[in-house]
Design an enzyme around this catalytic site. Structure first.
Site, PDB file in Angstrom:
ATOM      1  N   HIS A  67      43.009  46.581  35.080  1.00 43.80           N
ATOM      2  CA  HIS A  67      42.811  46.342  36.655  1.00 43.80           C
ATOM      3  C   HIS A  67      44.068  45.206  36.715  1.00 43.80           C
ATOM      4  O   HIS A  67      44.212  44.181  36.175  1.00 43.80           O
ATOM      5  CB  HIS A  67      41.599  46.002  37.064  1.00 43.80           C
ATOM      6  CG  HIS A  67      40.881  44.908  36.495  1.00 43.80           C
ATOM      7  ND1 HIS A  67      40.895  43.323  36.676  1.00 43.80           N
ATOM      8  CD2 HIS A  67      40.307  44.680  35.240  1.00 43.80           C
ATOM      9  CE1 HIS A  67      40.504  42.512  36.058  1.00 43.80           C
ATOM     10  NE2 HIS A  67      39.777  43.355  35.033  1.00 43.80           N
TER      11      HIS A  67
ATOM     12  N   ASP B 257      43.852  42.639  39.487  1.00 40.30           N
ATOM     13  CA  ASP B 257      43.099  41.575  40.383  1.00 40.30           C
ATOM     14  C   ASP B 257      42.774  40.596  38.997  1.00 40.30           C
ATOM     15  O   ASP B 257      42.328  40.848  38.016  1.00 40.30           O
ATOM     16  CB  ASP B 257      42.300  42.039  41.065  1.00 40.30           C
ATOM     17  CG  ASP B 257      40.912  42.468  40.575  1.00 40.30           C
ATOM     18  OD1 ASP B 257      41.233  43.531  39.564  1.00 40.30           O
ATOM     19  OD2 ASP B 257      39.896  42.250  40.831  1.00 40.30           O
TER      20      ASP B 257
ATOM     21  N   ASP C 158      42.532  37.984  31.760  1.00 45.64           N
ATOM     22  CA  ASP C 158      41.349  38.931  32.479  1.00 45.64           C
ATOM     23  C   ASP C 158      41.819  39.498  33.518  1.00 45.64           C
ATOM     24  O   ASP C 158      41.651  38.845  34.533  1.00 45.64           O
ATOM     25  CB  ASP C 158      40.182  38.605  32.366  1.00 45.64           C
ATOM     26  CG  ASP C 158      39.114  39.599  32.899  1.00 45.64           C
ATOM     27  OD1 ASP C 158      39.466  40.825  32.980  1.00 45.64           O
ATOM     28  OD2 ASP C 158      37.931  39.132  33.225  1.00 45.64           O
TER      29      ASP C 158
ATOM     30  N   GLU D 244      38.996  45.075  40.745  1.00 44.95           N
ATOM     31  CA  GLU D 244      38.001  45.319  39.712  1.00 44.95           C
ATOM     32  C   GLU D 244      36.748  44.217  39.829  1.00 44.95           C
ATOM     33  O   GLU D 244      35.411  44.530  39.801  1.00 44.95           O
ATOM     34  CB  GLU D 244      38.384  45.464  38.504  1.00 44.95           C
ATOM     35  CG  GLU D 244      37.673  45.853  37.284  1.00 44.95           C
ATOM     36  CD  GLU D 244      37.114  44.694  36.484  1.00 44.95           C
ATOM     37  OE1 GLU D 244      35.852  45.137  35.757  1.00 44.95           O
ATOM     38  OE2 GLU D 244      36.921  43.285  36.843  1.00 44.95           O
ATOM     39  N   GLU D 245      37.301  43.032  40.052  1.00 47.02           N
ATOM     40  CA  GLU D 245      36.356  41.787  39.798  1.00 47.02           C
ATOM     41  C   GLU D 245      35.221  41.695  41.036  1.00 47.02           C
ATOM     42  O   GLU D 245      34.326  41.065  40.483  1.00 47.02           O
ATOM     43  CB  GLU D 245      36.876  40.608  39.789  1.00 47.02           C
ATOM     44  CG  GLU D 245      38.268  40.418  38.579  1.00 47.02           C
ATOM     45  CD  GLU D 245      37.474  40.432  37.140  1.00 47.02           C
ATOM     46  OE1 GLU D 245      36.052  40.661  37.117  1.00 47.02           O
ATOM     47  OE2 GLU D 245      38.055  40.281  36.345  1.00 47.02           O
TER      48      GLU D 245
ATOM     49  N   ASP E 241      40.571  46.236  28.728  1.00 51.91           N
ATOM     50  CA  ASP E 241      39.876  45.265  29.441  1.00 51.91           C
ATOM     51  C   ASP E 241      38.751  44.616  28.676  1.00 51.91           C
ATOM     52  O   ASP E 241      37.796  44.024  29.394  1.00 51.91           O
ATOM     53  CB  ASP E 241      39.594  45.789  30.850  1.00 51.91           C
ATOM     54  CG  ASP E 241      39.078  44.724  31.903  1.00 51.91           C
ATOM     55  OD1 ASP E 241      39.259  43.686  31.658  1.00 51.91           O
ATOM     56  OD2 ASP E 241      38.143  45.093  32.688  1.00 51.91           O
TER      57      ASP E 241
ATOM     58  N   HIS F 113      36.608  34.190  33.696  1.00 56.99           N
ATOM     59  CA  HIS F 113      36.000  34.025  35.003  1.00 56.99           C
ATOM     60  C   HIS F 113      35.837  32.648  35.137  1.00 56.99           C
ATOM     61  O   HIS F 113      34.957  32.014  36.004  1.00 56.99           O
ATOM     62  CB  HIS F 113      34.559  34.705  35.419  1.00 56.99           C
ATOM     63  CG  HIS F 113      34.903  35.960  35.219  1.00 56.99           C
ATOM     64  ND1 HIS F 113      33.967  36.981  35.504  1.00 56.99           N
ATOM     65  CD2 HIS F 113      35.861  37.268  34.876  1.00 56.99           C
ATOM     66  CE1 HIS F 113      34.317  38.158  35.469  1.00 56.99           C
ATOM     67  NE2 HIS F 113      35.477  38.437  34.974  1.00 56.99           N
TER      68      HIS F 113
END
Length: 512
Positions: free
Chosen positions: A100, A102, A139, A169-170, A193, A483
Protein backbone atom coordinates in the site's frame (compact mmCIF):
# COMPACT_ATOMS: atom_id res chain seq x y z
CA UNK A 1 28.54 -15.55 6.05
CA UNK A 2 25.86 -17.75 4.53
CA UNK A 3 26.62 -19.93 1.53
CA UNK A 4 26.12 -18.28 -1.82
CA UNK A 5 23.12 -19.63 -3.73
CA UNK A 6 23.28 -19.66 -7.48
CA UNK A 7 20.33 -18.03 -9.20
CA UNK A 8 19.74 -17.85 -12.92
CA UNK A 9 20.51 -14.13 -13.23
CA UNK A 10 20.43 -12.53 -9.80
CA UNK A 11 23.26 -12.59 -7.29
CA UNK A 12 22.89 -11.12 -3.78
CA UNK A 13 24.93 -7.93 -3.39
CA UNK A 14 25.70 -8.53 0.24
CA UNK A 15 25.61 -11.87 1.99
CA UNK A 16 27.49 -10.78 5.12
CA UNK A 17 24.40 -9.20 6.68
CA UNK A 18 26.22 -8.57 9.98
CA UNK A 19 28.05 -5.82 8.13
CA UNK A 20 24.88 -3.73 8.44
CA UNK A 21 24.73 -3.78 12.22
CA UNK A 22 26.04 -0.96 14.43
CA UNK A 23 26.08 1.56 11.59
CA UNK A 24 26.21 5.20 12.66
CA UNK A 25 27.86 7.35 9.98
CA UNK A 26 26.00 6.22 6.85
CA UNK A 27 22.94 7.75 5.20
CA UNK A 28 20.09 6.10 3.36
CA UNK A 29 21.93 6.64 0.06
CA UNK A 30 24.85 4.49 1.25
CA UNK A 31 22.75 1.42 2.00
CA UNK A 32 22.39 -1.77 -0.04
CA UNK A 33 20.66 -3.15 -2.02
CA UNK A 34 21.27 0.18 -3.71
CA UNK A 35 18.26 0.25 -6.03
CA UNK A 36 15.75 -0.66 -3.33
CA UNK A 37 17.03 2.00 -0.94
CA UNK A 38 17.18 4.53 -3.77
CA UNK A 39 13.48 4.02 -4.45
CA UNK A 40 12.68 4.17 -0.75
CA UNK A 41 14.50 7.50 -0.57
CA UNK A 42 12.36 8.78 -3.46
CA UNK A 43 9.26 7.65 -1.60
CA UNK A 44 10.28 9.50 1.60
CA UNK A 45 10.39 12.72 -0.43
CA UNK A 46 6.77 12.38 -1.55
CA UNK A 47 3.88 13.32 0.80
CA UNK A 48 1.53 10.33 0.96
CA UNK A 49 -0.81 10.59 3.90
CA UNK A 50 -3.83 8.31 3.78
CA UNK A 51 -6.50 9.74 1.46
CA UNK A 52 -3.89 12.15 0.05
CA UNK A 53 -1.93 9.79 -2.19
CA UNK A 54 -2.17 11.78 -5.45
CA UNK A 55 1.56 12.59 -5.62
CA UNK A 56 2.80 9.06 -5.02
CA UNK A 57 0.30 7.69 -7.55
CA UNK A 58 1.56 10.17 -10.14
CA UNK A 59 5.10 9.07 -9.34
CA UNK A 60 4.16 5.42 -9.96
CA UNK A 61 2.48 6.16 -13.28
CA UNK A 62 5.48 8.24 -14.39
CA UNK A 63 7.76 5.37 -13.34
CA UNK A 64 5.81 2.99 -15.56
CA UNK A 65 6.14 5.34 -18.54
CA UNK A 66 9.86 5.78 -17.96
CA UNK A 67 10.41 2.02 -17.92
CA UNK A 68 7.98 1.34 -20.77
CA UNK A 69 5.73 -0.81 -18.61
CA UNK A 70 1.98 -1.22 -18.95
CA UNK A 71 0.07 0.56 -16.16
CA UNK A 72 -3.57 1.07 -15.32
CA UNK A 73 -5.56 2.63 -12.52
CA UNK A 74 -8.99 1.68 -11.18
CA UNK A 75 -11.72 4.05 -10.04
CA UNK A 76 -10.48 4.02 -6.44
CA UNK A 77 -6.96 5.00 -7.49
CA UNK A 78 -5.19 1.66 -7.11
CA UNK A 79 -2.37 1.26 -9.63
CA UNK A 80 -1.34 -1.97 -11.39
CA UNK A 81 1.97 -2.05 -13.28
CA UNK A 82 2.67 -5.11 -15.41
CA UNK A 83 6.09 -6.43 -16.40
CA UNK A 84 6.39 -9.30 -18.83
CA UNK A 85 8.36 -12.43 -18.02
CA UNK A 86 12.10 -12.46 -18.53
CA UNK A 87 13.61 -14.69 -21.21
CA UNK A 88 13.05 -18.36 -20.49
CA UNK A 89 10.40 -17.71 -17.84
CA UNK A 90 7.45 -17.08 -20.12
CA UNK A 91 5.58 -20.21 -19.05
CA UNK A 92 5.66 -19.42 -15.35
CA UNK A 93 2.45 -18.30 -13.62
CA UNK A 94 1.84 -14.59 -13.09
CA UNK A 95 2.86 -13.35 -9.65
CA UNK A 96 1.18 -10.37 -8.00
CA UNK A 97 3.42 -8.19 -5.80
CA UNK A 98 1.42 -5.94 -3.48
CA UNK A 99 1.99 -3.05 -1.08
CA UNK A 100 0.00 0.00 0.00
CA UNK A 101 1.23 3.49 -0.86
CA UNK A 102 -0.11 5.51 2.08
CA UNK A 103 1.58 6.02 5.44
CA UNK A 104 0.54 6.87 8.99
CA UNK A 105 1.42 10.50 9.68
CA UNK A 106 2.40 10.94 13.32
CA UNK A 107 4.90 13.38 14.82
CA UNK A 108 6.20 14.22 18.26
CA UNK A 109 4.88 17.25 20.11
CA UNK A 110 6.91 20.31 19.19
CA UNK A 111 8.12 18.90 15.86
CA UNK A 112 7.43 21.23 12.94
CA UNK A 113 6.46 19.04 10.01
CA UNK A 114 3.72 19.42 7.43
CA UNK A 115 2.85 15.94 6.11
CA UNK A 116 1.10 17.54 3.12
CA UNK A 117 4.32 18.99 1.72
CA UNK A 118 7.42 18.18 3.77
CA UNK A 119 9.68 15.19 3.02
CA UNK A 120 10.53 12.65 5.69
CA UNK A 121 14.03 13.26 7.07
CA UNK A 122 15.85 9.99 7.69
CA UNK A 123 19.03 9.09 9.55
CA UNK A 124 20.98 5.98 10.52
CA UNK A 125 21.33 5.18 14.21
CA UNK A 126 23.09 2.05 15.46
CA UNK A 127 21.99 -0.17 12.61
CA UNK A 128 18.47 1.25 12.27
CA UNK A 129 16.98 3.70 9.80
CA UNK A 130 14.82 6.27 11.62
CA UNK A 131 13.02 9.55 10.94
CA UNK A 132 13.55 12.85 12.69
CA UNK A 133 10.53 13.26 14.97
CA UNK A 134 7.99 11.66 12.63
CA UNK A 135 6.85 8.29 11.40
CA UNK A 136 9.32 6.83 8.91
CA UNK A 137 6.81 5.38 6.46
CA UNK A 138 8.64 2.08 6.05
CA UNK A 139 5.14 0.74 6.64
CA UNK A 140 4.60 0.18 3.72
CA UNK A 141 7.13 2.26 1.76
CA UNK A 142 9.75 -0.48 1.95
CA UNK A 143 7.35 -2.82 0.19
CA UNK A 144 6.63 -0.24 -2.51
CA UNK A 145 10.37 0.29 -3.01
CA UNK A 146 10.94 -3.46 -3.39
CA UNK A 147 8.24 -3.68 -6.05
CA UNK A 148 9.80 -0.80 -7.99
CA UNK A 149 13.26 -2.35 -7.72
CA UNK A 150 11.96 -5.60 -9.25
CA UNK A 151 10.08 -3.76 -12.00
CA UNK A 152 13.20 -1.75 -12.91
CA UNK A 153 15.64 -4.65 -12.62
CA UNK A 154 17.48 -6.14 -15.59
CA UNK A 155 19.05 -9.07 -13.74
CA UNK A 156 16.21 -10.74 -11.84
CA UNK A 157 14.66 -13.73 -13.57
CA UNK A 158 10.89 -14.02 -13.15
CA UNK A 159 7.62 -14.86 -14.77
CA UNK A 160 5.05 -12.20 -15.59
CA UNK A 161 4.61 -9.73 -12.73
CA UNK A 162 1.62 -7.62 -11.75
CA UNK A 163 2.66 -5.01 -9.19
CA UNK A 164 -0.39 -3.80 -7.29
CA UNK A 165 -0.16 -0.54 -5.33
CA UNK A 166 -3.23 0.08 -3.17
CA UNK A 167 -4.42 3.31 -1.58
CA UNK A 168 -5.66 4.23 1.88
CA UNK A 169 -4.83 1.03 3.71
CA UNK A 170 -4.14 2.72 7.02
CA UNK A 171 -7.49 4.43 7.54
CA UNK A 172 -9.93 1.85 6.26
CA UNK A 173 -8.44 -0.45 3.60
CA UNK A 174 -10.32 1.64 1.05
CA UNK A 175 -8.25 0.59 -1.92
CA UNK A 176 -8.56 -3.12 -1.17
CA UNK A 177 -12.30 -2.73 -0.58
CA UNK A 178 -12.77 -1.02 -3.94
CA UNK A 179 -10.46 -3.29 -5.94
CA UNK A 180 -12.34 -4.43 -8.99
CA UNK A 181 -12.73 -8.04 -10.02
CA UNK A 182 -10.65 -8.92 -13.10
CA UNK A 183 -8.31 -5.98 -12.39
CA UNK A 184 -5.56 -8.59 -11.83
CA UNK A 185 -4.98 -11.95 -13.51
CA UNK A 186 -2.41 -13.62 -11.25
CA UNK A 187 -3.25 -16.38 -8.78
CA UNK A 188 -0.14 -16.06 -6.61
CA UNK A 189 0.21 -12.97 -4.40
CA UNK A 190 3.15 -11.77 -2.32
CA UNK A 191 2.01 -9.15 0.18
CA UNK A 192 5.01 -7.08 1.38
CA UNK A 193 3.43 -5.51 4.44
CA UNK A 194 4.61 -7.46 7.48
CA UNK A 195 7.33 -6.33 9.84
CA UNK A 196 9.64 -9.15 10.91
CA UNK A 197 12.37 -10.63 8.73
CA UNK A 198 12.46 -14.40 8.99
CA UNK A 199 8.72 -14.70 9.47
CA UNK A 200 6.10 -15.68 6.91
CA UNK A 201 2.51 -14.68 7.60
CA UNK A 202 -0.38 -16.76 6.33
CA UNK A 203 -3.36 -15.16 8.09
CA UNK A 204 -4.56 -12.01 9.83
CA UNK A 205 -7.31 -10.66 12.07
CA UNK A 206 -10.45 -8.95 10.86
CA UNK A 207 -11.50 -5.63 12.36
CA UNK A 208 -14.26 -3.13 13.02
CA UNK A 209 -14.44 0.36 14.46
CA UNK A 210 -16.72 1.81 17.12
CA UNK A 211 -17.24 5.54 17.67
CA UNK A 212 -19.14 7.17 20.51
CA UNK A 213 -20.43 10.75 20.49
CA UNK A 214 -21.25 12.77 23.61
CA UNK A 215 -23.20 16.00 23.13
CA UNK A 216 -22.74 18.67 25.83
CA UNK A 217 -23.83 22.21 26.57
CA UNK A 218 -21.04 24.68 27.41
CA UNK A 219 -21.48 26.21 30.83
CA UNK A 220 -20.10 29.34 32.45
CA UNK A 221 -16.86 28.87 34.28
CA UNK A 222 -17.49 28.39 38.01
CA UNK A 223 -15.72 30.62 40.53
CA UNK A 224 -13.29 29.65 43.30
CA UNK A 225 -11.74 26.84 41.27
CA UNK A 226 -8.19 25.58 40.81
CA UNK A 227 -7.56 25.29 37.07
CA UNK A 228 -4.91 23.00 35.68
CA UNK A 229 -3.66 21.27 32.56
CA UNK A 230 -2.69 17.63 33.01
CA UNK A 231 -0.71 15.95 30.24
CA UNK A 232 0.32 12.34 29.68
CA UNK A 233 3.36 11.94 27.43
CA UNK A 234 6.57 9.98 26.88
CA UNK A 235 4.83 6.77 25.85
CA UNK A 236 6.09 4.67 22.93
CA UNK A 237 2.78 4.22 21.17
CA UNK A 238 2.58 1.46 18.61
CA UNK A 239 0.35 -0.53 16.30
CA UNK A 240 -3.02 -1.34 17.82
CA UNK A 241 -2.86 -4.84 16.34
CA UNK A 242 0.67 -6.22 16.35
CA UNK A 243 1.70 -4.31 19.51
CA UNK A 244 -1.50 -4.68 21.53
CA UNK A 245 -0.09 -7.50 23.68
CA UNK A 246 3.19 -5.74 24.49
CA UNK A 247 1.91 -4.08 27.65
CA UNK A 248 2.33 -0.55 26.30
CA UNK A 249 0.71 2.36 28.08
CA UNK A 250 -2.36 4.01 26.57
CA UNK A 251 -2.36 7.76 27.22
CA UNK A 252 -6.16 7.95 27.04
CA UNK A 253 -6.59 5.30 29.73
CA UNK A 254 -3.94 6.91 31.95
CA UNK A 255 -5.48 10.37 31.61
CA UNK A 256 -8.89 8.93 32.43
CA UNK A 257 -7.42 7.14 35.42
CA UNK A 258 -6.20 10.45 36.79
CA UNK A 259 -9.46 12.31 36.20
CA UNK A 260 -11.54 9.49 37.65
CA UNK A 261 -10.08 10.28 41.07
CA UNK A 262 -12.02 13.55 41.13
CA UNK A 263 -15.52 12.32 40.28
CA UNK A 264 -16.71 12.41 43.89
CA UNK A 265 -19.22 15.16 44.61
CA UNK A 266 -16.80 17.10 46.81
CA UNK A 267 -14.42 17.94 43.96
CA UNK A 268 -17.01 19.18 41.44
CA UNK A 269 -14.68 18.28 38.54
CA UNK A 270 -15.33 20.15 35.30
CA UNK A 271 -13.44 19.96 32.03
CA UNK A 272 -12.78 22.65 29.45
CA UNK A 273 -10.64 20.65 27.00
CA UNK A 274 -9.78 17.00 26.54
CA UNK A 275 -7.78 15.38 23.77
CA UNK A 276 -5.86 12.15 23.28
CA UNK A 277 -4.54 9.90 20.54
CA UNK A 278 -5.12 10.34 16.83
CA UNK A 279 -5.52 7.19 14.76
CA UNK A 280 -7.78 4.18 15.19
CA UNK A 281 -4.88 1.81 14.51
CA UNK A 282 -2.36 3.41 16.86
CA UNK A 283 -2.08 3.07 20.64
CA UNK A 284 -2.41 6.59 22.06
CA UNK A 285 0.98 8.09 23.01
CA UNK A 286 -0.17 11.46 24.33
CA UNK A 287 -3.28 12.93 25.95
CA UNK A 288 -4.21 16.01 27.95
CA UNK A 289 -7.09 17.72 29.70
CA UNK A 290 -7.78 21.24 30.90
CA UNK A 291 -9.86 20.86 34.04
CA UNK A 292 -10.80 22.38 37.35
CA UNK A 293 -11.81 21.40 40.87
CA UNK A 294 -12.81 23.37 43.95
CA UNK A 295 -9.88 25.55 45.05
CA UNK A 296 -9.58 23.85 48.43
CA UNK A 297 -8.46 20.66 46.64
CA UNK A 298 -5.47 22.29 44.90
CA UNK A 299 -2.86 20.36 46.84
CA UNK A 300 -4.84 17.15 46.60
CA UNK A 301 -4.61 17.34 42.81
CA UNK A 302 -0.83 17.56 42.93
CA UNK A 303 -0.54 14.77 45.49
CA UNK A 304 -2.77 12.43 43.47
CA UNK A 305 -0.78 13.15 40.31
CA UNK A 306 2.50 12.30 42.04
CA UNK A 307 1.03 9.07 43.37
CA UNK A 308 -0.36 8.08 39.96
CA UNK A 309 2.93 8.87 38.21
CA UNK A 310 4.78 6.65 40.66
CA UNK A 311 2.23 3.89 40.12
CA UNK A 312 2.47 4.15 36.34
CA UNK A 313 6.26 4.20 36.38
CA UNK A 314 6.15 0.99 38.38
CA UNK A 315 3.46 -0.68 36.25
CA UNK A 316 5.13 0.25 32.96
CA UNK A 317 8.77 -0.02 33.96
CA UNK A 318 9.40 -2.95 31.64
CA UNK A 319 7.33 -1.84 28.65
CA UNK A 320 6.98 1.96 28.65
CA UNK A 321 9.59 3.40 31.04
CA UNK A 322 9.45 6.88 29.47
CA UNK A 323 5.97 7.60 30.88
CA UNK A 324 5.56 11.12 32.24
CA UNK A 325 2.54 12.97 33.63
CA UNK A 326 2.82 16.72 34.08
CA UNK A 327 0.55 19.26 35.72
CA UNK A 328 0.56 23.03 35.47
CA UNK A 329 -1.81 25.63 36.86
CA UNK A 330 -3.50 27.84 34.25
CA UNK A 331 -5.91 30.74 33.98
CA UNK A 332 -9.61 30.06 34.14
CA UNK A 333 -11.09 29.00 30.76
CA UNK A 334 -14.10 30.77 29.30
CA UNK A 335 -16.44 27.79 29.16
CA UNK A 336 -16.56 24.25 30.58
CA UNK A 337 -18.49 21.01 30.41
CA UNK A 338 -20.70 20.57 33.43
CA UNK A 339 -19.86 18.12 36.22
CA UNK A 340 -22.71 15.70 35.34
CA UNK A 341 -21.64 15.33 31.71
CA UNK A 342 -18.00 15.04 32.72
CA UNK A 343 -18.93 12.24 35.11
CA UNK A 344 -20.66 10.25 32.35
CA UNK A 345 -17.76 10.66 29.94
CA UNK A 346 -15.04 9.76 32.44
CA UNK A 347 -16.97 6.76 33.78
CA UNK A 348 -17.50 5.48 30.23
CA UNK A 349 -13.84 5.95 29.33
CA UNK A 350 -12.80 4.18 32.51
CA UNK A 351 -15.13 1.26 31.80
CA UNK A 352 -14.21 1.02 28.12
CA UNK A 353 -11.93 -2.01 27.70
CA UNK A 354 -8.54 -1.65 26.11
CA UNK A 355 -6.00 -4.32 25.19
CA UNK A 356 -6.13 -8.08 24.78
CA UNK A 357 -9.56 -9.61 25.33
CA UNK A 358 -8.68 -13.21 24.51
CA UNK A 359 -5.80 -15.34 23.25
CA UNK A 360 -6.15 -17.91 20.48
CA UNK A 361 -6.75 -21.53 21.43
CA UNK A 362 -5.85 -22.66 17.90
CA UNK A 363 -2.53 -20.82 17.52
CA UNK A 364 -0.55 -20.60 20.77
CA UNK A 365 0.88 -17.19 21.57
CA UNK A 366 -1.35 -15.32 19.12
CA UNK A 367 -3.89 -12.73 20.23
CA UNK A 368 -7.41 -13.81 19.30
CA UNK A 369 -9.41 -10.68 20.14
CA UNK A 370 -8.53 -7.13 21.23
CA UNK A 371 -9.78 -3.58 21.40
CA UNK A 372 -8.05 -0.20 21.32
CA UNK A 373 -9.25 3.02 22.99
CA UNK A 374 -7.69 5.08 20.25
CA UNK A 375 -8.76 8.71 20.48
CA UNK A 376 -10.68 11.39 22.36
CA UNK A 377 -11.49 14.47 20.30
CA UNK A 378 -13.51 17.66 20.75
CA UNK A 379 -15.48 18.30 17.57
CA UNK A 380 -17.53 21.27 16.45
CA UNK A 381 -21.09 21.72 17.71
CA UNK A 382 -20.03 20.74 21.25
CA UNK A 383 -19.43 17.05 20.61
CA UNK A 384 -16.86 14.75 22.19
CA UNK A 385 -15.92 11.92 19.82
CA UNK A 386 -14.41 8.71 21.19
CA UNK A 387 -12.68 6.49 18.64
CA UNK A 388 -12.02 2.78 19.22
CA UNK A 389 -11.10 -0.23 17.09
CA UNK A 390 -11.72 -3.94 17.58
CA UNK A 391 -9.90 -6.92 16.05
CA UNK A 392 -10.31 -10.70 16.11
CA UNK A 393 -9.24 -13.80 14.24
CA UNK A 394 -12.80 -15.06 14.72
CA UNK A 395 -15.73 -13.24 13.11
CA UNK A 396 -18.15 -14.02 15.95
CA UNK A 397 -15.69 -12.79 18.58
CA UNK A 398 -15.06 -9.64 16.56
CA UNK A 399 -18.73 -8.74 16.60
CA UNK A 400 -19.00 -9.61 20.28
CA UNK A 401 -16.22 -7.24 21.34
CA UNK A 402 -17.83 -4.52 19.23
CA UNK A 403 -21.03 -5.09 21.22
CA UNK A 404 -19.06 -4.97 24.45
CA UNK A 405 -17.53 -1.57 23.67
CA UNK A 406 -20.78 -0.22 22.23
CA UNK A 407 -22.70 -1.21 25.35
CA UNK A 408 -20.37 0.76 27.61
CA UNK A 409 -21.03 3.97 25.72
CA UNK A 410 -24.73 3.34 25.21
CA UNK A 411 -25.14 2.96 28.97
CA UNK A 412 -23.56 6.40 29.28
CA UNK A 413 -26.18 7.76 26.85
CA UNK A 414 -23.75 8.37 24.01
CA UNK A 415 -24.64 7.97 20.35
CA UNK A 416 -22.73 4.97 18.97
CA UNK A 417 -21.77 4.23 15.36
CA UNK A 418 -20.11 0.98 14.23
CA UNK A 419 -18.20 0.54 10.98
CA UNK A 420 -18.81 -2.47 8.77
CA UNK A 421 -15.18 -3.49 9.19
CA UNK A 422 -13.10 -5.86 7.15
CA UNK A 423 -12.70 -9.65 7.08
CA UNK A 424 -9.80 -11.65 8.37
CA UNK A 425 -7.56 -13.86 6.24
CA UNK A 426 -8.01 -17.52 7.14
CA UNK A 427 -4.67 -19.38 7.33
CA UNK A 428 -3.94 -22.14 4.82
CA UNK A 429 -1.04 -24.19 6.22
CA UNK A 430 -1.17 -26.43 3.11
CA UNK A 431 -0.47 -23.55 0.72
CA UNK A 432 1.93 -24.53 -2.12
CA UNK A 433 3.36 -20.99 -2.02
CA UNK A 434 4.05 -21.33 1.69
CA UNK A 435 5.90 -24.62 1.15
CA UNK A 436 8.01 -23.06 -1.60
CA UNK A 437 8.79 -20.02 0.55
CA UNK A 438 9.84 -22.15 3.51
CA UNK A 439 12.11 -24.26 1.30
CA UNK A 440 13.73 -21.24 -0.35
CA UNK A 441 14.34 -19.47 2.95
CA UNK A 442 15.91 -22.56 4.47
CA UNK A 443 18.08 -23.06 1.38
CA UNK A 444 19.38 -19.51 1.70
CA UNK A 445 19.90 -19.22 5.45
CA UNK A 446 20.08 -22.82 6.73
CA UNK A 447 17.32 -22.07 9.22
CA UNK A 448 13.56 -22.50 8.95
CA UNK A 449 11.45 -19.35 8.88
CA UNK A 450 8.67 -18.90 11.42
CA UNK A 451 5.15 -19.25 10.04
CA UNK A 452 2.72 -16.92 11.79
CA UNK A 453 -0.69 -15.32 11.88
CA UNK A 454 -0.71 -11.59 12.61
CA UNK A 455 -3.16 -9.81 14.91
CA UNK A 456 -3.51 -6.89 12.54
CA UNK A 457 -5.41 -6.09 9.40
CA UNK A 458 -3.81 -7.02 6.10
CA UNK A 459 -5.46 -6.39 2.78
CA UNK A 460 -5.20 -10.10 1.96
CA UNK A 461 -8.56 -10.84 3.56
CA UNK A 462 -10.28 -8.50 1.12
CA UNK A 463 -8.29 -9.77 -1.85
CA UNK A 464 -9.30 -13.37 -1.27
CA UNK A 465 -12.98 -12.36 -1.07
CA UNK A 466 -12.81 -11.12 -4.67
CA UNK A 467 -10.15 -13.52 -5.91
CA UNK A 468 -10.86 -16.76 -4.01
CA UNK A 469 -8.25 -18.76 -5.96
CA UNK A 470 -5.36 -16.63 -4.69
CA UNK A 471 -2.49 -18.38 -2.94
CA UNK A 472 -0.90 -15.75 -0.67
CA UNK A 473 1.81 -15.14 1.88
CA UNK A 474 3.04 -11.92 3.48
CA UNK A 475 6.70 -11.10 4.14
CA UNK A 476 8.72 -8.04 5.08
CA UNK A 477 11.88 -6.71 6.76
CA UNK A 478 12.05 -5.90 10.45
CA UNK A 479 10.18 -2.72 11.40
CA UNK A 480 9.64 -1.57 14.96
CA UNK A 481 7.11 0.89 16.45
CA UNK A 482 5.10 1.36 13.26
CA UNK A 483 2.48 4.11 13.42
CA UNK A 484 4.57 6.15 15.88
CA UNK A 485 7.44 8.64 15.55
CA UNK A 486 9.69 5.90 16.96
CA UNK A 487 9.17 3.81 13.82
CA UNK A 488 12.45 2.32 12.62
CA UNK A 489 13.69 -0.28 10.16
CA UNK A 490 16.53 -2.66 10.94
CA UNK A 491 18.97 -2.06 8.10
CA UNK A 492 20.53 -5.55 8.28
CA UNK A 493 17.11 -7.16 7.81
CA UNK A 494 16.42 -5.45 4.48
CA UNK A 495 19.05 -7.20 2.29
CA UNK A 496 18.18 -10.53 3.91
CA UNK A 497 14.49 -10.03 3.13
CA UNK A 498 15.32 -8.74 -0.36
CA UNK A 499 17.51 -11.73 -1.22
CA UNK A 500 14.82 -14.12 0.01
CA UNK A 501 12.15 -12.21 -1.93
CA UNK A 502 14.18 -12.39 -5.16
CA UNK A 503 15.10 -16.04 -4.59
CA UNK A 504 11.40 -16.81 -4.18
CA UNK A 505 10.47 -14.97 -7.38
CA UNK A 506 13.14 -16.79 -9.36
CA UNK A 507 11.96 -20.19 -8.18
CA UNK A 508 8.21 -19.99 -8.71
CA UNK A 509 7.47 -23.32 -10.42
CA UNK A 510 5.67 -23.72 -13.71
CA UNK A 511 2.00 -24.59 -13.54
CA UNK A 512 1.24 -28.29 -13.68
Amino acid sequence: MVDKIKCSNYHPEQLNYRHYKNLTSMTIKDLKPTELWSYFYDITQIPRASKKEEKILTYLLDFAKKHKLEAKQDKAGNVLITKEATKGKEKLPTVILQSHVDMVCEKNTGVEHDFDKDPIETYVDDGWLKAKGTTLGADNGIGVAAQLAVLASKDIAHGKIEALFTIDEETGLTGAYALEQNFMTGKILLNLDTEEEGEIYIGCAGGRGTKAFFKYKPKDTPKNYFWFKVEVKGLKGGHSGSDIDHGLGNANKILTRFLHQFLDEEYKLVISEIDGGNLHNAIAREAYAVAGVKSKHKETVRVKLNHLLADMQDELKHTDPGIDITLESIDAPKKVMGAKKVRKIILALTACPHGVIDMSRDIPGVVETSTNLASIKMRKDNIIEIGTSQRSLTESAKHNVVNMVSSVFKLAKADVVNSEGYPGWKPNPDSPLLKLAKDQYENLYKIAPEVKVIHAGLECGLFVEKYPELDMISIGPTIRNAHSPDEKTEIASVPKWWDFFVQLLENIPAEK
